[in-house]
Design a protein around this motif. Structure first.
Motif, short mmCIF file in Angstrom:
data_model
loop_
_atom_site.label_atom_id
_atom_site.label_comp_id
_atom_site.label_asym_id
_atom_site.label_seq_id
_atom_site.Cartn_x
_atom_site.Cartn_y
_atom_site.Cartn_z
N LEU A 56 0.84 -1.19 0.00
CA LEU A 56 0.00 0.00 0.00
C LEU A 56 0.88 1.24 0.00
O LEU A 56 2.02 1.21 0.46
CB LEU A 56 -0.91 0.00 1.23
N ASP A 57 0.33 2.35 -0.49
CA ASP A 57 1.06 3.61 -0.50
C ASP A 57 1.39 4.05 0.92
O ASP A 57 0.61 3.84 1.85
CB ASP A 57 0.23 4.69 -1.19
N GLY A 58 2.53 4.69 1.05
CA GLY A 58 2.88 5.25 2.34
C GLY A 58 4.20 4.71 2.86
O GLY A 58 4.93 4.02 2.18
N LEU A 59 4.45 5.10 4.09
CA LEU A 59 5.72 4.79 4.75
C LEU A 59 5.54 3.67 5.77
O LEU A 59 4.64 3.71 6.60
CB LEU A 59 6.23 6.06 5.44
N GLU A 60 6.42 2.69 5.68
CA GLU A 60 6.46 1.61 6.67
C GLU A 60 7.75 1.76 7.45
O GLU A 60 8.84 1.74 6.87
CB GLU A 60 6.45 0.24 5.97
N GLU A 61 7.64 1.92 8.75
CA GLU A 61 8.83 2.12 9.57
C GLU A 61 9.13 0.88 10.38
O GLU A 61 8.24 0.28 10.98
CB GLU A 61 8.64 3.33 10.50
N LYS A 62 10.42 0.53 10.38
CA LYS A 62 10.85 -0.66 11.13
C LYS A 62 12.24 -0.37 11.70
O LYS A 62 13.25 -0.60 11.06
CB LYS A 62 10.88 -1.87 10.21
N GLY A 63 12.25 0.20 12.88
CA GLY A 63 13.53 0.52 13.51
C GLY A 63 14.26 1.60 12.73
O GLY A 63 13.70 2.63 12.38
N ARG A 64 15.53 1.34 12.42
CA ARG A 64 16.32 2.35 11.69
C ARG A 64 15.98 2.39 10.22
O ARG A 64 16.36 3.32 9.51
CB ARG A 64 17.81 2.05 11.85
N LEU A 122 17.49 4.75 5.45
CA LEU A 122 18.31 4.18 6.52
C LEU A 122 18.78 5.33 7.42
O LEU A 122 19.43 6.27 6.96
CB LEU A 122 19.53 3.46 5.97
N LYS A 123 18.44 5.24 8.69
CA LYS A 123 18.81 6.29 9.64
C LYS A 123 19.96 5.82 10.52
O LYS A 123 20.21 4.62 10.67
CB LYS A 123 17.62 6.63 10.54
N GLU A 124 20.63 6.78 11.13
CA GLU A 124 21.71 6.48 12.08
C GLU A 124 22.64 5.40 11.52
O GLU A 124 22.86 4.36 12.14
CB GLU A 124 21.12 6.02 13.43
N LEU A 125 23.16 5.68 10.35
CA LEU A 125 23.95 4.69 9.64
C LEU A 125 25.10 4.14 10.49
O LEU A 125 25.76 4.87 11.22
CB LEU A 125 24.53 5.29 8.36
N GLN A 126 25.31 2.84 10.32
CA GLN A 126 26.41 2.16 10.99
C GLN A 126 27.29 1.52 9.92
O GLN A 126 26.86 1.28 8.80
CB GLN A 126 25.86 1.09 11.94
N MET A 127 28.53 1.25 10.32
CA MET A 127 29.47 0.66 9.36
C MET A 127 28.92 -0.65 8.78
O MET A 127 29.11 -0.96 7.60
CB MET A 127 30.82 0.43 10.02
N LYS A 128 28.21 -1.41 9.62
CA LYS A 128 27.69 -2.70 9.18
C LYS A 128 26.58 -2.57 8.13
O LYS A 128 26.17 -3.58 7.53
CB LYS A 128 27.15 -3.48 10.37
N ASP A 129 26.10 -1.35 7.92
CA ASP A 129 25.08 -1.14 6.89
C ASP A 129 25.68 -1.10 5.49
O ASP A 129 24.94 -1.03 4.49
CB ASP A 129 24.32 0.17 7.15
N SER A 130 27.00 -1.10 5.39
CA SER A 130 27.65 -1.17 4.09
C SER A 130 27.29 -2.50 3.44
O SER A 130 27.65 -3.57 3.94
CB SER A 130 29.16 -1.06 4.23
N ALA A 131 26.55 -2.43 2.34
CA ALA A 131 26.02 -3.63 1.69
C ALA A 131 25.35 -3.20 0.40
O ALA A 131 25.27 -2.00 0.10
CB ALA A 131 25.01 -4.33 2.60
N SER A 132 24.85 -4.17 -0.33
CA SER A 132 23.99 -3.87 -1.48
C SER A 132 22.54 -3.96 -1.04
O SER A 132 22.18 -4.82 -0.23
CB SER A 132 24.23 -4.86 -2.62
N TYR A 133 21.74 -3.06 -1.56
CA TYR A 133 20.31 -3.03 -1.24
C TYR A 133 19.53 -3.28 -2.52
O TYR A 133 19.68 -2.54 -3.49
CB TYR A 133 19.94 -1.71 -0.57
N LEU A 134 18.75 -4.33 -2.50
CA LEU A 134 18.05 -4.79 -3.69
C LEU A 134 16.56 -4.47 -3.59
O LEU A 134 15.92 -4.75 -2.58
CB LEU A 134 18.20 -6.30 -3.85
#
Lengths: 110, 114
Positions: free
Chosen positions: A51-59, A75-87
């Protein structure tokens, strides 16, 4: 035909916020998925929007606009471990087959 | 949550030999599984849909005689790369659908053909 587009690479700083965009063209619409994939590993599920809109789940949050064929992953409050590919991925209408975007490689810098 | 086990995680084989990759659903029955291939810095490309008790459905351009798929039980699908060549070197990954979170992926198999 069906197509999913997303940027190839993005760079952001630790602690910052980054938005990864995805545009799609599909025949029929059965929702949109976001996965995270670290190098050499399998993708892991992040979010699903139907559905249209924003779904929030933690960061992580995901937004969908069906009329615009557009989604983004925030992605909020980025951490080094967030370095990845996003599909970004969408099911082919009437099937469980998915069409994947090429993925956005996110590099988080200290 | 749903778990899909994939073996081996990596394999190196000689050109001309065959390699079998197994994908097993551990805590649910998967009548349908999917096999994807991913080249470096590329997207996941669907190779075929594996159907329990019937023939696999291959995507356009995928050679069914080269990539043999067998789905003999509700928990196991196998992909055999026959007469492998260096251009078949890739990351092969299976998936199954269980719930509203869509795919559960296997851990993937890195195939290197030398």
């Amino acid at each position: 035909g069906q197509n999913i587009d997303q940027p190839t690479e993005m760079t952001a700083t630790e602690g910052a916020i980054v938005q990864i965009n995805c545009t799609y063209q599909t025949s029929g619409f059965n929702g949109l998925f976001w996965y995270q994939q670290h190098a050499g590993e399998a993708p892991t599920f992040l979010s699903y929007n139907v559905l249209d809109g924003l779904e929030e789940k933690g960061r992580f949050s995901s937004f969908l606009s069906r009329s615009k064929g557009y989604s983004y992953l925030l992605l909020k409050e980025l951490q080094m471990k967030d370095s990845a590919s996003y599909l970004c991925a969408a099911p082919v209408s009437g099937t469980y087959k998915y069409i994947f975007g090429k993925g956005t490689r996110l590099k988080v810098l200290a | 949550g749903a778990v899909v086990s994939q073996h081996p995680s990596w394999v190196i084989c000689k050109s001309g030999t065959s390699v079998k990759i197994e994908c097993r659903s551990l805590d649910f029955q998967a009548t349908t599984m999917f096999w994807y291939r991913q080249f470096p810095k590329q997207s996941l490309m669907l190779m075929a849909t594996s159907n329990e008790g019937s023939k696999a459905t291959y995507e356009q351009g995928v050679e069914k005689d080269k990539f043999l798929i067998n789905h003999a039980s509700l928990t196991l699908s196998t992909l055999t790369v026959t007469s492998a060549h260096p251009e078949d070197s890739s990351f092969y990954i299976c998936s199954a659908v269980r719930d509203s979170e869509g795919y559960t992926f296997g851990s993937g198999t890195r195939l290197t053909v030398v």
